[in-house]
Design a protein around this motif. Structure first.
Motif, short mmCIF file in Angstrom:
data_model
loop_
_atom_site.label_atom_id
_atom_site.label_comp_id
_atom_site.label_asym_id
_atom_site.label_seq_id
_atom_site.Cartn_x
_atom_site.Cartn_y
_atom_site.Cartn_z
N GLY A 17 0.82 -1.21 0.00
CA GLY A 17 0.00 0.00 0.00
C GLY A 17 0.85 1.26 0.00
O GLY A 17 0.54 2.23 -0.69
N ALA A 18 1.93 1.25 0.76
CA ALA A 18 2.85 2.39 0.76
C ALA A 18 3.49 2.56 -0.62
O ALA A 18 3.66 3.70 -1.09
CB ALA A 18 3.93 2.20 1.83
N VAL A 23 3.70 5.75 -5.77
CA VAL A 23 3.44 5.97 -7.19
C VAL A 23 2.55 7.20 -7.37
O VAL A 23 2.80 8.06 -8.21
CB VAL A 23 2.79 4.72 -7.83
CG1 VAL A 23 2.29 5.01 -9.23
CG2 VAL A 23 3.77 3.56 -7.83
N ARG A 24 1.51 7.30 -6.55
CA ARG A 24 0.59 8.44 -6.62
C ARG A 24 1.32 9.75 -6.31
O ARG A 24 1.12 10.76 -6.97
CB ARG A 24 -0.56 8.24 -5.64
CG ARG A 24 -1.56 9.38 -5.67
CD ARG A 24 -2.70 9.08 -4.69
NE ARG A 24 -3.50 10.26 -4.52
CZ ARG A 24 -3.30 11.18 -3.58
NH1 ARG A 24 -2.31 11.04 -2.73
NH2 ARG A 24 -4.08 12.22 -3.48
N VAL A 25 2.17 9.74 -5.31
CA VAL A 25 2.94 10.93 -4.94
C VAL A 25 3.87 11.34 -6.08
O VAL A 25 3.98 12.52 -6.41
CB VAL A 25 3.73 10.70 -3.63
CG1 VAL A 25 4.76 11.78 -3.40
CG2 VAL A 25 2.77 10.61 -2.46
N ALA A 26 4.54 10.37 -6.68
CA ALA A 26 5.45 10.67 -7.79
C ALA A 26 4.71 11.30 -8.96
O ALA A 26 5.18 12.30 -9.54
CB ALA A 26 6.18 9.41 -8.23
N VAL A 27 3.56 10.76 -9.30
CA VAL A 27 2.76 11.31 -10.39
C VAL A 27 2.31 12.74 -10.04
O VAL A 27 2.40 13.65 -10.86
CB VAL A 27 1.55 10.40 -10.71
CG1 VAL A 27 0.58 11.08 -11.65
CG2 VAL A 27 2.03 9.08 -11.27
N GLY A 28 1.83 12.92 -8.82
CA GLY A 28 1.37 14.24 -8.39
C GLY A 28 2.49 15.27 -8.37
O GLY A 28 2.30 16.41 -8.80
N SER A 53 0.66 11.05 3.93
CA SER A 53 0.07 10.45 2.74
C SER A 53 0.52 9.00 2.57
O SER A 53 -0.29 8.12 2.26
CB SER A 53 0.47 11.28 1.52
OG SER A 53 -0.02 10.72 0.34
N ILE A 54 1.80 8.73 2.78
CA ILE A 54 2.33 7.37 2.65
C ILE A 54 1.67 6.45 3.68
O ILE A 54 1.25 5.33 3.36
CB ILE A 54 3.86 7.36 2.81
CG1 ILE A 54 4.54 8.17 1.70
CG2 ILE A 54 4.40 5.93 2.85
CD1 ILE A 54 4.27 7.68 0.31
N ALA A 58 -0.80 3.20 3.03
CA ALA A 58 -0.48 1.90 3.61
C ALA A 58 -1.63 1.38 4.47
O ALA A 58 -1.97 0.19 4.41
CB ALA A 58 0.80 2.00 4.44
N LEU A 59 -2.25 2.26 5.23
CA LEU A 59 -3.39 1.85 6.06
C LEU A 59 -4.59 1.45 5.21
O LEU A 59 -5.32 0.51 5.56
CB LEU A 59 -3.77 2.96 7.03
CG LEU A 59 -2.80 3.22 8.18
CD1 LEU A 59 -3.24 4.42 8.99
CD2 LEU A 59 -2.65 1.99 9.05
N ALA A 60 -4.80 2.14 4.10
CA ALA A 60 -5.90 1.78 3.20
C ALA A 60 -5.70 0.37 2.65
O ALA A 60 -6.64 -0.42 2.59
CB ALA A 60 -6.00 2.79 2.06
N ALA A 61 -4.47 0.05 2.27
CA ALA A 61 -4.19 -1.31 1.78
C ALA A 61 -4.30 -2.33 2.91
O ALA A 61 -4.75 -3.46 2.68
CB ALA A 61 -2.80 -1.36 1.16
N LEU A 62 -3.91 -1.95 4.09
CA LEU A 62 -4.02 -2.84 5.24
C LEU A 62 -5.48 -3.17 5.52
O LEU A 62 -5.83 -4.34 5.72
CB LEU A 62 -3.38 -2.18 6.46
CG LEU A 62 -3.18 -3.01 7.70
CD1 LEU A 62 -2.17 -4.10 7.45
CD2 LEU A 62 -2.71 -2.13 8.83
N LEU A 63 -6.34 -2.18 5.49
CA LEU A 63 -7.77 -2.42 5.68
C LEU A 63 -8.34 -3.30 4.57
O LEU A 63 -9.15 -4.19 4.81
CB LEU A 63 -8.53 -1.10 5.74
CG LEU A 63 -8.33 -0.28 7.00
CD1 LEU A 63 -8.99 1.09 6.86
CD2 LEU A 63 -8.87 -1.01 8.21
#
Length: 106
Positions: A17-18, A23-28, A53-54, A58-63
């Motif tokens: 998730g992190a 990837v999202r941070v790099a694109v942004g 944000s990281i 990670a927590l979203a993927a954990l859930l």
């Protein structure tokens, strides 16, 4: 699944998730840099917002991993890894949106 298996499974979900959020941070950051370069301004970087944000990704993927777990799951395949990565990529937006909504109502 024993406790060590659960710990490995959850650590994998957190890490993937992190990675999705990175990837999202790099694109942004790339989009922001291109926009600021055309305007002739410097691109700001907020380390505190970056790390929050990281962790949220990670927590979203954990859930997602906890909700998607099944006794019948024998192994973790590539598709499942990409699902967790996508949860980290998109899930932080959902969590941030909910936090903003709740903090504005109080």
């Amino acid at each position: 699944m024993d406790a060590l298996g659960w710990l490995a499974y959850l650590c994998l979900a957190f890490f993937v998730g992190a990675c999705g959020q990175l990837v999202r941070v790099a694109v942004g950051l790339k989009k922001l840099h291109d926009k600021n370069a055309s305007a002739g301004t410097k691109t700001p970087f907020d380390a505190k917002k970056f790390w929050i944000s990281i962790v949220l990704g990670a927590l979203a993927a954990l859930l997602t991993a906890i909700l998607q777990w099944s006794d019948q799951m024998q192994s973790i395949d590539r598709e499942y890894i990409f699902t967790l990565m996508a949860a980290g990529y998109a899930g932080s937006d959902i969590i941030e949106g909910l936090m903003d909504r709740w903090s504005k109502s109080t």
